[in-house]
Design an enzyme around this catalytic site. Structure first.
Site, PDB file in Angstrom:
ATOM      1  CG  ASP A  14     -11.253   7.598   1.462  1.00 28.45           C
ATOM      2  OD1 ASP A  14     -10.411   8.257   0.824  1.00 28.45           O
ATOM      3  OD2 ASP A  14     -12.116   8.222   2.065  1.00 28.45           O
ATOM      4  NE  ARG A  94     -22.165   2.526   7.929  1.00 27.56           N
ATOM      5  CZ  ARG A  94     -22.175   2.566   6.533  1.00 27.56           C
ATOM      6  NH1 ARG A  94     -22.108   1.552   5.753  1.00 27.56           N
ATOM      7  NH2 ARG A  94     -21.847   3.733   6.023  1.00 27.56           N
TER       8      ARG A  94
END
Ligand code: ARG
Length: 408
Positions: A14, A94
């Site tokens: 991706d 994150r």
């Protein structure tokens, strides 16, 4: 001159397709950033692949140390475990990645960052809310959320652009990992009734095949942070790696959780978190010894708040800073050692000691050396029970009927 975008790059299908897509769709020069958070990747190969696919620059950063000291340890001190099950490995990585993306964007004069998340998960929220806090002028592009391609479409797109596609296109699972834990989704796991097949696990031995002798380990803490193993001082990262190894060998740290995502979806997740499982249990045990009942109770109310905040992408907020200040204060005396037994998938605390222990043998013992004043108990009970007795006398809410004995 084309604008620049910094893309969070994993090296997978991706994000490789995203390099070309950002270039074609928005005419942007793509700088890739691959962050080493202990996910055992070939980072040089990822860099070469990014450049081969068409990135103008490919950056790799080792952020393992920072992940441990600035993200994992604060969460450990807070006792933050999402919904009581998930030690938050992905969620903690994150905000760190978002910070590095924003820093690179500023340094390279880019006006956007990009990530490979879809529109169904938590990670898009964490990246974008974090970037909004750190550099609100940056735009965020999420190719995989915009392009509307199925996996088949993405493979076709990649092949048509000369992007290498793995022979058997990926595993049946979606996996994210860093040094604090590994998360596995998709495939047969999407049926919450189905037992996870053994091939889901990569870090933990099947309890059926673990050693027949338990492992005993001693973890030392200073002010809430783990600092030693079996009496030997080891810096945080190395300590986590060592505990990971021994706990994984004994099958400790498998978690099967149906969790509530921020975007409203229930999802079935398998986690492997051997080091986190051991350290969370050990830290809790040391707090049992060194915090008062009231401190522990209040802290236990803060823990799920902290976990939700991490899970929901609110790392770079004033509330997190405020909670950290409280939690740091609670850790002043969380210093000492915890002894654990790892055996057949179980992690049991079997001992704890601290120079600041509030456990008093003289008060607790039933043997010689008892210096608890039992003579003080009746007075205490008299006052403690006073409102109960008063209510019983006036309101009779559960007083027994005064039956007269027969023949009287
Ligand atoms: N559910 C976990 C979280 O939201 C992990 C998500 C990433 N996992 C993955 N397999 N892509 O933090």
């Amino acid at each position: 001159m084309p604008g620049k975008v910094v893309l969070a790059y994993s090296g997978g299908l991706d994000t490789s397709a995203a390099i070309k897509w950002l270039n074609e769709k928005y005419g942007l020069d793509v700088i890739t950033l691959t962050v080493d958070v202990g996910n055992e990747k070939d980072f040089l190969a990822a860099r070469d692949k990014a450049l081969a696919v068409g990135a103008v620059k490919a950056i790799v950063k080792d952020a393992k140390q920072e992940l441990v000291t600035d993200y994992i340890f604060p969460a450990l001190k807070a006792g933050a475990v999402y919904e009581g099950r998930y030690p938050l490995a992905t969620a903690l990585s994150r905000p760190l990645m978002a910070r590095l993306l924003a820093e690179v964007a500023l340094a390279e004069g880019a006006d956007a960052i990009a990530h490979g998340c879809t529109g169904k998960g938590n990670d898009q929220v964490r990246f974008e809310v974090s970037v909004a806090a750190l550099a609100p002028h940056l735009k965020v592009i999420a190719p995989a959320r915009e392009w509307g391609m199925t996996r088949e479409d993405t493979i076709k797109y990649a092949l048509s652009r000369g992007i290498p596609v793995p022979v058997k296109s990926g595993s049946a699972y979606s996996i994210d990992e860093n040094l604090w834990g590994r998360s596995i989704e998709c495939g047969v796991l999407e049926d919450p009734w189905t037992e996870p097949p053994e091939d889901v696990y990569a870090w933990t031995a099947s309890p059926a095949k673990t050693p027949d002798q338990p492992a005993y380990i001693v973890v030392g803490f200073e002010r809430g942070a783990p600092v030693s193993l079996d009496g030997v001082t080891i810096p945080g990262l190395g300590l986590i790696e060592k505990i990971h190894e021994v706990a994984g060998r004994h099958g400790v740290g498998r978690i099967d959780h149906v969790e509530n995502r921020l975007v409203g979806i229930k999802s079935r997740e398998i986690y492997e978190a051997p080091a986190a499982t051991v350290l969370v249990a050990a830290h809790q045990a040391l707090e049992d010894l060194t915090l008062t009942k009231e401190q522990a109770r209040f802290k236990a109310r803060v823990a799920p708040e902290y976990a939700d905040l991490v899970y929901n992408g609110q790392w770079f907020t004033a509330l997190r800073q405020d909670l950290d200040a409280f939690i740091e204060s609670t850790q002043r005396f969380v210093t000492g050692e915890v002894r654990l037994k790892l055996f057949k998938g179980q992690c049991c605390v079997i001992g704890r000691r601290s120079p600041f222990s509030l456990y008093s043998h003289g008060l607790a013992t039933y043997d010689q050396g008892d210096h608890f004043d039992q003579g003080a108990a009746p007075g205490f009970i008299h006052l403690w029970g006073l409102p109960v007795k008063t209510q019983a006398q006036v309101q009779q809410i559960c007083t027994l009927p005064a039956n007269k004995p027969e023949g009287v």
